[in-house]
Design a protein around this motif. Structure first.
Motif, PDB file in Angstrom:
ATOM      1  N   GLY A   1       0.852  -1.188   0.000  1.00 43.04           N
ATOM      2  CA  GLY A   1       0.000   0.000   0.000  1.00 43.04           C
ATOM      3  C   GLY A   1       0.885   1.235   0.000  1.00 43.04           C
TER       4      GLY A   1
ATOM      5  N   SER B   1      -1.339   5.962   2.458  1.00 42.43           N
ATOM      6  CA  SER B   1      -2.328   5.704   3.503  1.00 42.43           C
ATOM      7  C   SER B   1      -3.261   6.903   3.560  1.00 42.43           C
TER       8      SER B   1
ATOM      9  N   ARG C   1      -6.296   9.046   5.408  1.00 41.18           N
ATOM     10  CA  ARG C   1      -6.931   9.263   6.708  1.00 41.18           C
ATOM     11  C   ARG C   1      -7.801  10.520   6.658  1.00 41.18           C
TER      12      ARG C   1
ATOM     13  N   ILE D   1       3.467   6.742   2.045  1.00 37.47           N
ATOM     14  CA  ILE D   1       4.219   5.733   2.802  1.00 37.47           C
ATOM     15  C   ILE D   1       5.528   5.381   2.095  1.00 37.47           C
TER      16      ILE D   1
ATOM     17  N   SER E   1       4.098   0.288   6.758  1.00 37.20           N
ATOM     18  CA  SER E   1       3.339  -0.327   5.665  1.00 37.20           C
ATOM     19  C   SER E   1       2.017  -0.915   6.131  1.00 37.20           C
TER      20      SER E   1
ATOM     21  N   GLY F   1       0.276   0.502   8.428  1.00 38.91           N
ATOM     22  CA  GLY F   1      -0.467   1.597   9.020  1.00 38.91           C
ATOM     23  C   GLY F   1      -0.257   1.639  10.521  1.00 38.91           C
TER      24      GLY F   1
ATOM     25  N   SER G   1      -5.188   0.762  11.558  1.00 38.99           N
ATOM     26  CA  SER G   1      -4.078  -0.050  11.054  1.00 38.99           C
ATOM     27  C   SER G   1      -4.614  -1.396  10.569  1.00 38.99           C
ATOM     28  N   CYS G   2      -3.817  -2.089   9.788  1.00 34.13           N
ATOM     29  CA  CYS G   2      -4.262  -3.356   9.198  1.00 34.13           C
ATOM     30  C   CYS G   2      -4.536  -4.395  10.285  1.00 34.13           C
TER      31      CYS G   2
END
Length: 720
Positions: free
Chosen positions: A265, A268, A270, A298, A334, A336, A341-342
């Motif tokens: 990704g 990111s 937001r 990122i 990466s 987040g 976050s992932c």
């Protein structure tokens, strides 16, 4: 952020997890993802190990392989097994291949619709296919859980089911799952299922693939992350939580460095939840208001020279201090950070440890011309996917020794392979290197046996170092083995105490090398037409072949084909045969195999030895190296050939190791073995005193000795 029209077409607008604007609904779905991933982690070690044991390590050797396809197969299988609880689909290759293609099409549609209000027939079809795949998975899961109540099906085998969790979260009734059709809940569950499938299949697999590409361009660094399989385990696969897997943190650092250099990704997105009066962006200051969208670059952050030293270089060790809880360079963002976050971070990291530790402990990967990430040209899509599939060349994590008398073609063959594969580490000209270091000449060796003995001792020390360091090395091709040292010591220096001590050490090392599952010794046969008296060999020429043949038998070396020879047949006449030696009195009209033929033969033998899993090798407590796969592989190629018996110095025909001459010869050897009486160790009762029942047949005797010498080196299970 993005087009609500486009995201609605994707099924993501106020739906699912990844792009859901409905905060309350997002929180519910996030809870199901987090719980399912937490439960799935508990099964990863077992399921990941079983996947690798049941075919995940069957990678074709020394040829270009699409490792991206193989990694995707690994991740989709674990997603189906550990998260979606549909293990039956993991064995359906066509279903998996079709699903991976559909996931790829959905990503392209996502990229198109992210900031577009337009429609596209191609992308509409891709979205429809993904929805159908989600509905199919839900249907299969319901059929699997037919008749079970919600409270029961939420926990399958003591583990939370992702689809069961979704159902419990979105529907409070206790009716059977059949009540979903036609409801908003059905669309919600379908979309969450699709998103679990695409996240679990594609994003982790891309980072794993980039990790392998980096390992291929830095083979020595990659080899240091996980050792080869240890000698004592005889084929047991290395799993990340086991003591002998080496540093789990080293694998983690490799995975992080791949994420830093090429994050899946690249950005990111937001939304600001409060006003921020002053934000430094570039050279100026800006104000951010509540509700503003912010894009974090990122990929740029991961290569910021103010944060990372030498940011464009591959250096997994940059995280050592940070992993210890100290300062050092930070882990990449990466996955987040914060509440968005992932949720699959720890699941993905564990997948990476399983796959990379198992794969890199067994294979060294190379690219044909040393290309790396730069040729992949990844596109800045929703996922940073490669624009081309860079195929990798897998080699075994092994040391392959080329052994034989002087001037039998070892170094020439090694140089030919080096030209074809310049990226492979080679250890060559060891004897000449020692002679240069000590200032010796061939004349010095001829004049002084003490200098020659010094040379053999130096070579032994070099070989001992090579063998000791092998666990932290990638694939290596070596043109000098301990057997060569024994060959030169066998006659001239055995009488002195020093010579006996060196011989004892060399013999022990040769035995260790021969029995190690990550080592292979190839015997280059004696050829009178090329042997030169270069001052290295001090023994009479007529002893050379006999001594080397005895050593080849003793250590079960893999004999390569010998030169074409013309034999004087009984009763007159001539016939051609392929020998690994010369018959006394034979007409010396011969030429050895061409260098291309020899190179191909060496590579074929390496493939045969290490490519196919031997019996029990891909299980946790597997058995060790056996010659069976070589016989099986060569049977297809050679069994139909006319009988071409090899010849020994005494003129007796015999079958050389790892060469199937004819069905009749195989049958004779089998009959001879069947006639023997075997003890509890699986060896003939008279093996120390010879093979009395076979003494009338030299060919049977030699073939039987050859077979038994290989069986003797295998575990008890293999001998039986």
């Amino acid at each position: 952020m993005g087009s609500s029209v486009g995201m609605e077409r994707m099924g993501m607008h106020k739906n699912g997890l990844i792009w859901n604007y409905d905060v309350d609904l997002w929180k519910k779905n996030r809870k199901a993802f987090e719980k399912a991933l937490e439960e799935g982690q508990k099964e990863l070690d077992q399921q990941g190990g079983e996947y690798m044991a049941q075919g995940g390590l069957e990678i074709p050797l020394i040829q270009p392989v699409s490792m991206l396809d193989r990694v995707r197969d690994f991740t989709i299988c674990l997603t189906l097994q550990c998260l979606l609880r549909l293990p039956s689909l993991t064995s359906d290759s066509q279903w998996k291949k079709n699903t991976i293609a559909i996931v790829g099409g959905y990503f392209k549609a996502w990229e198109f619709h992210l900031f577009s209000t337009q429609s596209s027939d191609e992308h509409t079809k891709a979205i429809d296919l993904m929805r159908e795949k989600g509905e199919e998975i839900v249907r299969l899961w319901k059929e699997q859980n037919q008749g079970r109540r919600v409270e029961e099906e939420g926990r399958e085998g003591g583990r939370e089911s992702f689809l069961g969790l979704l159902h419990k979260i979105h529907e409070s009734s206790t009716s059977a799952p059949g009540g979903w059709e036609g409801t908003a809940t059905a669309a919600e569950i379908r979309q969450n299922t699709c998103e679990m499938l695409l996240a679990g299949t594609d994003t982790t697999s891309l980072t794993l693939f980039y990790s392998l590409v980096l390992a291929s361009t830095h083979p020595r660094l990659a080899a240091m992350t996980t050792p080869r399989r240890s000698k004592g385990e005889r084929g047991r696969e290395v799993l990340p939580e086991s003591e002998e897997s080496g540093s789990v943190e080293a694998i983690k650092r490799l995975f992080y460095e791949a994420q830093r250099l090429i994050p899946v990704g690249p950005v990111s997105l937001r939304e600001a939840i409060v006003d921020i009066p002053e934000v430094k962006l570039g050279s100026g200051e800006h104000s951010v208001r509540q509700g503003d969208g912010v894009i974090f670059n990122i990929e740029r952050m991961n290569r910021d020279p103010r944060v990372y030293s030498d940011p464009d270089s591959f250096c997994p060790d940059r995280y050592i201090e940070r992993a210890k809880g100290g300062g050092g360079e930070p882990f990449p963002l990466s996955f987040g950070t914060g509440s968005k976050s992932c949720p699959g971070r720890f699941f993905a990291e564990k997948e990476a440890r399983i796959y990379l530790s198992s794969t890199l402990s067994r294979f060294s990967f190379f690219t044909e011309n040393g290309e790396g990430l730069e040729v992949l040209k990844p596109k800045w899509d929703v996922a940073n996917a490669p624009s081309t599939d860079l195929k990798l060349w897998p080699f075994p994590r092994a040391d392959v020794y080329l052994t034989g008398q002087s001037s039998t073609g070892k170094t020439t063959t090694l140089e030919a392979i080096r030209k074809q594969f310049p990226m492979i580490p080679y250890v060559s000209e060891v004897a000449r290197e020692v002679m240069r270091e000590r200032g010796w000449t061939p004349e010095d060796l001829s004049r002084s046996k003490e200098i020659h003995l010094d040379l053999q001792e130096q070579l032994l020390e070099k070989n001992e170092a090579i063998f000791r360091e092998r666990h932290a090395q990638p694939f290596r091709l070596i043109d000098r083995s301990p057997v060569d040292i024994l060959f030169y010591l066998e006659k001239s220096h055995m009488k002195s105490e020093r010579g006996k001590e060196i011989h004892k050490r060399a013999n022990a090392l040769a035995r260790e090398v021969a029995e190690s599952p990550d080592c292979l010794i190839l015997h280059f046969p004696f050829r009178r037409d090329t042997v030169k008296r270069d001052g290295v060999c001090l023994m009479p020429q007529e002893d050379d072949e006999r001594i080397m043949e005895e050593l080849a038998d003793k250590f079960s070396l893999v004999r390569l084909r010998g030169p074409r020879v013309t034999l004087e047949a009984e009763g007159g006449g001539k016939r051609e045969g392929e020998g690994d030696g010369w018959a006394v009195g034979a007409s010396e009209e011969a030429c050895g195999p061409s260098i291309d033929e020899r190179t191909k033969e060496v590579l074929d033998v390496i493939r045969s030895r290490f490519e196919r899993p031997l019996e029990g090798e891909n299980t946790k407590q597997g058995g060790g190296g056996s010659a069976s796969s070589l016989f099986e592989k060569q049977e297809e190629e050679e069994v139909a050939c006319p009988e071409t018996p090899t010849v020994s110095p005494s003129g007796g025909a015999r079958v050389s190791s790892f060469s199937v001459a004819s069905p009749e010869r195989v049958a004779e050897t089998a009959d001879a073995l069947a006639a023997e009486e075997f003890d509890e160790e699986g060896m003939p009762t008279d093996h120390r005193g010879g093979f009395s029942s076979l003494s009338s047949s030299p060919s049977r005797s030699h073939a039987t000795k050859t077979v038994l010498s290989h069986l003797k080196a295998t575990p008890q299970r293999g001998r039986k």
